[in-house]
Write a protein that holds these residues in place. Structure first.
Motif, mmCIF file in Angstrom:
data_model
loop_
_atom_site.group_PDB
_atom_site.id
_atom_site.type_symbol
_atom_site.label_atom_id
_atom_site.label_comp_id
_atom_site.label_asym_id
_atom_site.label_seq_id
_atom_site.Cartn_x
_atom_site.Cartn_y
_atom_site.Cartn_z
ATOM 1 N N ALA A 1 -13.852 26.152 -43.278
ATOM 2 C CA ALA A 1 -14.362 27.123 -42.310
ATOM 3 C C ALA A 1 -13.448 28.353 -42.250
ATOM 4 O O ALA A 1 -13.929 29.483 -42.103
ATOM 5 C CB ALA A 1 -14.481 26.477 -40.932
ATOM 6 N N THR A 2 -12.147 28.154 -42.380
ATOM 7 C CA THR A 2 -11.202 29.275 -42.356
ATOM 8 C C THR A 2 -11.444 30.200 -43.541
ATOM 9 O O THR A 2 -11.496 31.425 -43.392
ATOM 10 C CB THR A 2 -9.751 28.753 -42.378
ATOM 11 O OG1 THR A 2 -9.560 27.888 -41.262
ATOM 12 C CG2 THR A 2 -8.749 29.899 -42.328
ATOM 13 N N LEU A 3 -11.603 29.636 -44.725
ATOM 14 C CA LEU A 3 -11.867 30.438 -45.914
ATOM 15 C C LEU A 3 -13.166 31.209 -45.758
ATOM 16 O O LEU A 3 -13.223 32.408 -46.027
ATOM 17 C CB LEU A 3 -11.913 29.548 -47.161
ATOM 18 C CG LEU A 3 -12.077 30.294 -48.481
ATOM 19 C CD1 LEU A 3 -11.287 29.607 -49.575
ATOM 20 C CD2 LEU A 3 -13.525 30.397 -48.879
ATOM 21 N N LEU A 4 -14.195 30.549 -45.303
ATOM 22 C CA LEU A 4 -15.495 31.217 -45.144
ATOM 23 C C LEU A 4 -15.440 32.324 -44.093
ATOM 24 O O LEU A 4 -16.086 33.357 -44.244
ATOM 25 C CB LEU A 4 -16.580 30.191 -44.817
ATOM 26 C CG LEU A 4 -16.931 29.246 -45.972
ATOM 27 C CD1 LEU A 4 -17.900 28.174 -45.502
ATOM 28 C CD2 LEU A 4 -17.481 30.013 -47.166
ATOM 29 N N ALA A 5 -14.637 32.118 -43.059
ATOM 30 C CA ALA A 5 -14.500 33.167 -42.040
ATOM 31 C C ALA A 5 -13.849 34.418 -42.626
ATOM 32 O O ALA A 5 -14.279 35.539 -42.345
ATOM 33 C CB ALA A 5 -13.684 32.645 -40.856
ATOM 34 N N HIS A 6 -12.827 34.229 -43.456
ATOM 35 C CA HIS A 6 -12.182 35.385 -44.104
ATOM 36 C C HIS A 6 -13.118 36.051 -45.104
ATOM 37 O O HIS A 6 -13.079 37.267 -45.276
ATOM 38 C CB HIS A 6 -10.879 34.968 -44.793
ATOM 39 C CG HIS A 6 -9.697 34.988 -43.891
ATOM 40 N ND1 HIS A 6 -9.029 36.141 -43.563
ATOM 41 C CD2 HIS A 6 -9.069 33.986 -43.234
ATOM 42 C CE1 HIS A 6 -8.036 35.850 -42.742
ATOM 43 N NE2 HIS A 6 -8.037 34.548 -42.528
ATOM 44 N N PHE A 7 -13.956 35.267 -45.758
ATOM 45 C CA PHE A 7 -14.906 35.842 -46.707
ATOM 46 C C PHE A 7 -15.996 36.640 -45.988
ATOM 47 O O PHE A 7 -16.321 37.758 -46.377
ATOM 48 C CB PHE A 7 -15.545 34.749 -47.564
ATOM 49 C CG PHE A 7 -16.648 35.257 -48.441
ATOM 50 C CD1 PHE A 7 -16.379 36.074 -49.526
ATOM 51 C CD2 PHE A 7 -17.968 34.943 -48.164
ATOM 52 C CE1 PHE A 7 -17.401 36.570 -50.329
ATOM 53 C CE2 PHE A 7 -19.003 35.426 -48.960
ATOM 54 C CZ PHE A 7 -18.714 36.240 -50.044
ATOM 55 N N LYS A 8 -16.527 36.067 -44.932
ATOM 56 C CA LYS A 8 -17.632 36.721 -44.214
ATOM 57 C C LYS A 8 -17.173 37.928 -43.401
ATOM 58 O O LYS A 8 -17.930 38.874 -43.209
ATOM 59 C CB LYS A 8 -18.324 35.707 -43.295
ATOM 60 C CG LYS A 8 -19.091 34.650 -44.064
ATOM 61 C CD LYS A 8 -19.698 33.610 -43.131
ATOM 62 C CE LYS A 8 -20.402 32.529 -43.915
ATOM 63 N NZ LYS A 8 -20.915 31.461 -43.038
ATOM 64 N N ASN A 9 -15.951 37.882 -42.903
ATOM 65 C CA ASN A 9 -15.398 38.970 -42.094
ATOM 66 C C ASN A 9 -13.988 39.291 -42.574
ATOM 67 O O ASN A 9 -13.004 39.011 -41.883
ATOM 68 C CB ASN A 9 -15.368 38.576 -40.610
ATOM 69 C CG ASN A 9 -16.748 38.329 -40.071
ATOM 70 O OD1 ASN A 9 -17.555 39.242 -40.032
ATOM 71 N ND2 ASN A 9 -17.029 37.096 -39.692
ATOM 72 N N PRO A 10 -13.878 39.894 -43.754
ATOM 73 C CA PRO A 10 -12.539 40.155 -44.301
ATOM 74 C C PRO A 10 -11.724 41.083 -43.416
ATOM 75 O O PRO A 10 -12.238 42.056 -42.881
ATOM 76 C CB PRO A 10 -12.806 40.786 -45.662
ATOM 77 C CG PRO A 10 -14.274 40.935 -45.800
ATOM 78 C CD PRO A 10 -14.936 40.367 -44.601
ATOM 79 N N GLN A 11 -10.457 40.736 -43.276
ATOM 80 C CA GLN A 11 -9.518 41.531 -42.494
ATOM 81 C C GLN A 11 -8.867 42.571 -43.399
ATOM 82 O O GLN A 11 -8.494 42.263 -44.523
ATOM 83 C CB GLN A 11 -8.439 40.628 -41.895
ATOM 84 C CG GLN A 11 -8.977 39.495 -41.046
ATOM 85 C CD GLN A 11 -9.736 40.011 -39.844
ATOM 86 O OE1 GLN A 11 -9.194 40.749 -39.021
ATOM 87 N NE2 GLN A 11 -10.990 39.644 -39.738
ATOM 88 N N ASN A 12 -8.723 43.785 -42.912
ATOM 89 C CA ASN A 12 -7.965 44.825 -43.600
ATOM 90 C C ASN A 12 -8.533 45.203 -44.965
ATOM 91 O O ASN A 12 -7.789 45.548 -45.878
ATOM 92 C CB ASN A 12 -6.496 44.411 -43.727
ATOM 93 C CG ASN A 12 -5.917 44.011 -42.392
ATOM 94 O OD1 ASN A 12 -5.916 44.798 -41.460
ATOM 95 N ND2 ASN A 12 -5.459 42.781 -42.279
ATOM 96 N N ALA A 13 -9.841 45.144 -45.099
ATOM 97 C CA ALA A 13 -10.480 45.541 -46.357
ATOM 98 C C ALA A 13 -10.619 47.059 -46.404
ATOM 99 O O ALA A 13 -10.774 47.710 -45.381
ATOM 100 C CB ALA A 13 -11.855 44.883 -46.471
ATOM 101 N N GLY A 14 -10.534 47.606 -47.601
ATOM 102 C CA GLY A 14 -10.745 49.039 -47.790
ATOM 103 C C GLY A 14 -9.504 49.748 -48.277
ATOM 104 O O GLY A 14 -8.529 49.118 -48.696
ATOM 105 N N GLU A 15 -9.561 51.065 -48.224
ATOM 106 C CA GLU A 15 -8.456 51.896 -48.684
ATOM 107 C C GLU A 15 -7.534 52.241 -47.524
ATOM 108 O O GLU A 15 -7.967 52.338 -46.391
ATOM 109 C CB GLU A 15 -8.996 53.179 -49.302
ATOM 110 C CG GLU A 15 -9.749 52.945 -50.595
ATOM 111 C CD GLU A 15 -10.140 54.244 -51.271
ATOM 112 O OE1 GLU A 15 -9.305 55.170 -51.292
ATOM 113 O OE2 GLU A 15 -11.274 54.303 -51.754
ATOM 114 N N LEU A 16 -6.278 52.467 -47.852
ATOM 115 C CA LEU A 16 -5.278 52.858 -46.862
ATOM 116 C C LEU A 16 -4.890 54.306 -47.127
ATOM 117 O O LEU A 16 -4.512 54.658 -48.243
ATOM 118 C CB LEU A 16 -4.045 51.956 -46.978
ATOM 119 C CG LEU A 16 -2.908 52.215 -46.013
ATOM 120 C CD1 LEU A 16 -3.349 51.999 -44.567
ATOM 121 C CD2 LEU A 16 -1.739 51.306 -46.345
ATOM 122 N N ASP A 17 -5.004 55.140 -46.099
ATOM 123 C CA ASP A 17 -4.581 56.530 -46.220
ATOM 124 C C ASP A 17 -3.065 56.598 -46.304
ATOM 125 O O ASP A 17 -2.369 55.926 -45.539
ATOM 126 C CB ASP A 17 -5.056 57.341 -45.017
ATOM 127 C CG ASP A 17 -6.568 57.500 -44.974
ATOM 128 O OD1 ASP A 17 -7.193 57.487 -46.054
ATOM 129 O OD2 ASP A 17 -7.114 57.626 -43.865
#
Length: 120
Positions: A4-20
């Motif tokens: 469930a922990t893995l699936l939670a990170h997959f479904k709602n990834p934290q800190n995804a994207g580019e960093l300015d």
């Protein structure tokens, strides 16, 4: 198959994207499966104050990348140098053996990032 922990990170990834304006960025890939992970970080006073990831890959690679960013935030460079694939897997409540490569990919990207930071 996945926790469930893995699936939670997959479904709602934290800190995804580019960093300015990152202090450093690094990329790692797994040529066998085609997974790619790019990490960007902003470092202040020897600590990670912002981290973002961009990943192309399997469910486990995306989830492990998300978890890795959580592990890095507010930690010192020395603390993060000790992160292992086994720690990432355990923090996701275990990766199946066929997906353990995702944790290794994260550590490869982290090592590359730490190397770039040390060269600053």
């Amino acid at each position: 198959m996945f926790s469930a922990t893995l699936l939670a990170h997959f479904k709602n990834p934290q800190n995804a994207g580019e960093l300015d304006a990152p202090s450093a960025s690094a990329e790692a890939s797994n040529p066998v499966c085609g997974d790619v992970l790019r990490l960007s970080a902003r470092i202040e006073n020897g600590h990670f104050v912002a981290v973002r990831f961009q990943a192309q890959g399997c469910v486990a690679a995306i989830a492990a990348s998300s978890l890795l960013t959580d592990l890095l935030l507010q930690k010192s460079l020395a603390q993060t140098a000790a992160i292992t694939p086994e720690q990432i897997s355990a923090s996701l409540d275990g990766l199946p053996p066929a997906s353990f490569h995702a944790a290794q990919l994260c550590c490869d990207a982290l090592r590359a990032l730490l190397k770039k930071i040390s060269e600053l």
